[in-house]
Design a protein around this motif. Structure first.
Motif, PDB file in Angstrom:
ATOM      1  N   GLY A  99       0.796  -1.242   0.000  1.00  0.00           N
ATOM      2  CA  GLY A  99       0.000   0.000   0.000  1.00  0.00           C
ATOM      3  C   GLY A  99       0.819   1.278   0.000  1.00  0.00           C
ATOM      4  O   GLY A  99       0.281   2.363   0.245  1.00  0.00           O
ATOM      5  N   LEU A 142     -14.594   3.712   6.869  1.00  0.00           N
ATOM      6  CA  LEU A 142     -13.868   2.504   6.449  1.00  0.00           C
ATOM      7  C   LEU A 142     -14.243   1.308   7.333  1.00  0.00           C
ATOM      8  O   LEU A 142     -14.436   0.201   6.837  1.00  0.00           O
ATOM      9  CB  LEU A 142     -12.354   2.758   6.509  1.00  0.00           C
ATOM     10  CG  LEU A 142     -11.455   1.599   6.073  1.00  0.00           C
ATOM     11  CD1 LEU A 142     -11.600   1.328   4.584  1.00  0.00           C
ATOM     12  CD2 LEU A 142      -9.997   1.894   6.397  1.00  0.00           C
ATOM     13  N   THR A 417     -13.818   0.879  -2.106  1.00  0.00           N
ATOM     14  CA  THR A 417     -13.731   1.482  -0.769  1.00  0.00           C
ATOM     15  C   THR A 417     -13.545   2.994  -0.874  1.00  0.00           C
ATOM     16  O   THR A 417     -14.233   3.760  -0.195  1.00  0.00           O
ATOM     17  CB  THR A 417     -12.534   0.856  -0.006  1.00  0.00           C
ATOM     18  OG1 THR A 417     -12.641  -0.559  -0.072  1.00  0.00           O
ATOM     19  CG2 THR A 417     -12.504   1.292   1.425  1.00  0.00           C
ATOM     20  N   GLU A 418     -12.632   3.416  -1.764  1.00  0.00           N
ATOM     21  CA  GLU A 418     -12.328   4.847  -1.895  1.00  0.00           C
ATOM     22  C   GLU A 418     -13.545   5.628  -2.389  1.00  0.00           C
ATOM     23  O   GLU A 418     -13.845   6.720  -1.880  1.00  0.00           O
ATOM     24  CB  GLU A 418     -11.150   5.061  -2.863  1.00  0.00           C
ATOM     25  CG  GLU A 418      -9.796   4.652  -2.312  1.00  0.00           C
ATOM     26  CD  GLU A 418      -9.520   3.160  -2.366  1.00  0.00           C
ATOM     27  OE1 GLU A 418      -8.498   2.727  -1.834  1.00  0.00           O
ATOM     28  OE2 GLU A 418     -10.346   2.426  -2.943  1.00  0.00           O
ATOM     29  N   ASP A 499      -9.395  -6.221  -0.617  1.00  0.00           N
ATOM     30  CA  ASP A 499      -8.273  -5.486  -0.035  1.00  0.00           C
ATOM     31  C   ASP A 499      -8.318  -5.685   1.469  1.00  0.00           C
ATOM     32  O   ASP A 499      -9.406  -5.869   2.041  1.00  0.00           O
ATOM     33  CB  ASP A 499      -8.381  -3.989  -0.358  1.00  0.00           C
ATOM     34  CG  ASP A 499      -7.913  -3.676  -1.761  1.00  0.00           C
ATOM     35  OD1 ASP A 499      -7.159  -4.482  -2.314  1.00  0.00           O
ATOM     36  OD2 ASP A 499      -8.309  -2.629  -2.310  1.00  0.00           O
ATOM     37  N   HIS A 501      -8.313  -4.560   5.298  1.00  0.00           N
ATOM     38  CA  HIS A 501      -8.753  -3.366   6.035  1.00  0.00           C
ATOM     39  C   HIS A 501      -7.547  -2.620   6.614  1.00  0.00           C
ATOM     40  O   HIS A 501      -7.466  -1.396   6.545  1.00  0.00           O
ATOM     41  CB  HIS A 501      -9.717  -3.811   7.148  1.00  0.00           C
ATOM     42  CG  HIS A 501     -10.082  -2.726   8.101  1.00  0.00           C
ATOM     43  ND1 HIS A 501      -9.342  -2.446   9.230  1.00  0.00           N
ATOM     44  CD2 HIS A 501     -11.102  -1.826   8.100  1.00  0.00           C
ATOM     45  CE1 HIS A 501      -9.893  -1.443   9.880  1.00  0.00           C
ATOM     46  NE2 HIS A 501     -10.968  -1.053   9.217  1.00  0.00           N
ATOM     47  N   LYS A 504      -5.600  -0.377   4.047  1.00  0.00           N
ATOM     48  CA  LYS A 504      -6.315   0.869   3.722  1.00  0.00           C
ATOM     49  C   LYS A 504      -6.290   1.828   4.913  1.00  0.00           C
ATOM     50  O   LYS A 504      -6.111   3.035   4.748  1.00  0.00           O
ATOM     51  CB  LYS A 504      -7.779   0.571   3.365  1.00  0.00           C
ATOM     52  CG  LYS A 504      -7.951  -0.167   2.048  1.00  0.00           C
ATOM     53  CD  LYS A 504      -7.896   0.792   0.886  1.00  0.00           C
ATOM     54  CE  LYS A 504      -8.153   0.075  -0.418  1.00  0.00           C
ATOM     55  NZ  LYS A 504      -7.138   0.312  -1.414  1.00  0.00           N
TER      56      LYS A 504
END
Length: 544
Positions: A99, A142, A417-418, A499, A501, A504
């Motif tokens: 990431g 999130l 997510t984004e 992805d 958690h 992120k």
């Protein structure tokens, strides 16, 4: 005023040769520009179809990779503000191992959006406060986006683990994730302790051997060393191992001395006494039950002769790190003095043999899973650069496994997510009344950088792709991500792509903190650089 032309103000306080930049144009916007340039370099390497960068470092070593942490590490960034972003990326690499590109790209996009607000007349502090609030809110959203049923995982189930780490591996080696993920999962499961929280990524080693193809890669329960043995014995089973953190040879004295030999008989006796001493040591090691002797440095010819006589395998391991791993894999203790080991200092090897893998002689140590604490992924491929890049994908997969042992929660992939966080932040930002609202909306827009970049790198129309995602999320499809094959918005979880958690969470947190730190800088004061005069321009030196 100055008396007699003396400097005043900052000039009087600092040494001659310093630099001082202040104000919006000189300090803030220049910092933003530097960070944007850095983000622009790594941004095109994001996602499954990310482009490779060819980086040649100061030692003229060539790197061909799309791994952002390797790129920024080898670039040696000098600008102080851009260095803050590099530090945030390195913190992500150390904490999570994946990431890093999101940290750089997202922080760069946050600062690019802040530049517009600064030119519109907002104060940097107002933007920084708005970003900090939006960042805290984004982390709350999130937590709510965790995919139901994916918050637990049996870390010893190979198929389930391979499915979870597939997303991390595909971002580095797209198309090979179905091949690599099961191999990485098998290697990790072989060494996972009873408590998965204590999993150590160093216990999964990678050995790169040229030749063959990636499909020839496999896992060895134990260690693989790219070297042969010193003597003629090349295979032992169920053997005790003695490890010495020095050479296996006659000891040389630390002080210099002269030996006066008067006759041939004395010369013969001198050699014999040396022989007898080394044979005594080797015999005592053999009597202790050792079948394998591992040395950190060279084996003397005489020592090798007696090792052969007593039927012991001799292995030289020049790397102290490999020596430590060998000790960990066999349970041996590295001795600093050449002497007979105690029973508790000996290690055990189920099988130790020289195997030829693609024309390269390798020493393969295989252990039972109950004993062996190390597993090795043997990677095969055509070029060194390609193998290096696959190794980075394996590292990402192993780091993802470590995270799964601590926190198994998964979130939707492919920019889902984004976009969902951006969608909710925009709605929240519009309800705010202060000047923060502008920064919150810009923060939400900056999150679009992930799906937009993935689309651009895949050759899709980025505007259409982001619009399709927003449409899907507005219709309540919170898990809709970008399919890089078709450009459509769909739930990638159906294909088993998620992805993590934790990845992120840390990426959002570190990128926001880095951007806020850069925005709060209003002056740059640089002292005079240390060092002597600069070298003359080329071509002025004499030929000789």
């Amino acid at each position: 005023m100055t008396a007699m032309g003396m400097p005043y103000g900052l000039q009087a306080m600092l040494k001659e040769g310093h630099k001082h930049l202040s104000g919006l144009e000189e300090a803030v916007l220049k910092n933003v520009e530097a960070c944007k340039s850095l983000a622009q370099i790594t941004r095109t390497s994001m996602g499954p179809n990310g482009m490779n960068k060819m980086v040649i470092n100061h030692l003229e070593k060539l790197f061909v990779t799309s791994d952002a942490s390797t790129i920024v590490q080898e670039l040696e960034v000098q600008h102080p503000a851009a260095k803050l972003l590099v530090m945030a990326a390195q913190a992500q690499q150390q904490e999570i191992g994946d990431g890093t590109n999101m940290v750089l790209s997202f922080a760069g996009e946050l600062l690019a959006n802040a530049e517009t607000l600064l030119r519109d007349g907002l104060h940097p502090t107002e933007i920084a406060d708005g970003y900090a609030r939006a960042g805290a809110r984004a982390l709350e959203i999130l937590d709510a986006l965790v995919v139901p049923g994916k918050d637990t995982l049996d870390v010893r189930d190979k198929a389930a683990v391979a499915e979870r780490i597939k997303g991390s591996v595909s971002s580095k080696q797209y198309g090979y994730e179905d091949l690599l993920a099961p191999i990485i999962a098998e290697a990790c499961i072989d060494v996972v302790p009873k408590n998965p929280n204590n999993f150590n990524v160093d216990n999964v080693r990678v050995v790169k051997i040229n030749g063959g193809g990636l499909h020839d890669s496999h896992v060895v329960k134990g260690m693989v060393l790219k070297r042969g043995v010193e003597g003629s014995i090349s295979s032992v089973t169920d053997a005790k191992v003695a490890v010495f953190a020095q050479g296996v040879d006659t000891a040389s004295t630390e002080t210099k001395g002269t030996v006066l030999i008067r006759s041939a008989e004395e010369l013969e006796n001198y050699s014999k006494s040396e022989e007898a001493r080394i044979e005594e040591i080797i015999k005592s090691i053999a009597d202790a039950g050792a079948k394998v002797v591992v040395g950190h440095q060279a084996f003397g010819e005489m020592a090798l002769h007696f090792l052969e006589k007593y039927g012991m395998m001799a292995i030289k391991v020049p790397s102290k790190f490999d020596l430590r791993r060998l000790c960990r894999a066999t349970g041996a203790t590295a001795l600093v003095k050449l002497q007979a080991p105690q029973a508790d200092e000996l290690g055990f090897a189920r099988s130790l043999a020289v195997r030829e893998i693609g024309g390269t002689k390798c020493l393969v140590l295989q252990q039972d899973s109950s004993m062996g604490q190390i597993s090795t992924v043997v990677l095969r491929g055509s070029t060194d650069q390609m193998l290096d890049d696959v190794e980075r994908a394996v590292d990402d997969g192993v780091n993802s496994y470590k995270l799964l042992g601590r926190d198994a929660r998964a979130v939707p992939a492919g920019g889902a997510t984004e976009i969902e966080i951006a969608h909710q932040l925009q709605q929240w930002g519009r309800k705010e009344t202060g000047l923060d609202q502008y920064a919150i909306v810009r923060y939400a827009e900056a999150l679009e950088v992930v799906p937009r970049t993935i689309a651009e790198n895949s050759g899709l129309n980025a505007t259409e792709a982001v619009a399709a995602l927003y449409t899907a999320h507005a219709a309540g499809q919170a898990n809709a991500g970008l399919d890089v094959e078709t450009g459509a918005a769909k739930d990638l979880g159906a294909q088993g792509v998620f992805d993590l958690h934790s990845t992120k969470w840390w990426a959002l947190k570190l990128a926001t903190e880095a951007a806020v730190t850069v925005l709060r800088i209003d002056q740059i004061i640089m002292a005079k650089m240390a060092g002597g005069p600069k070298p003359r321009a080329g071509g002025m030196d004499d030929e000789d």
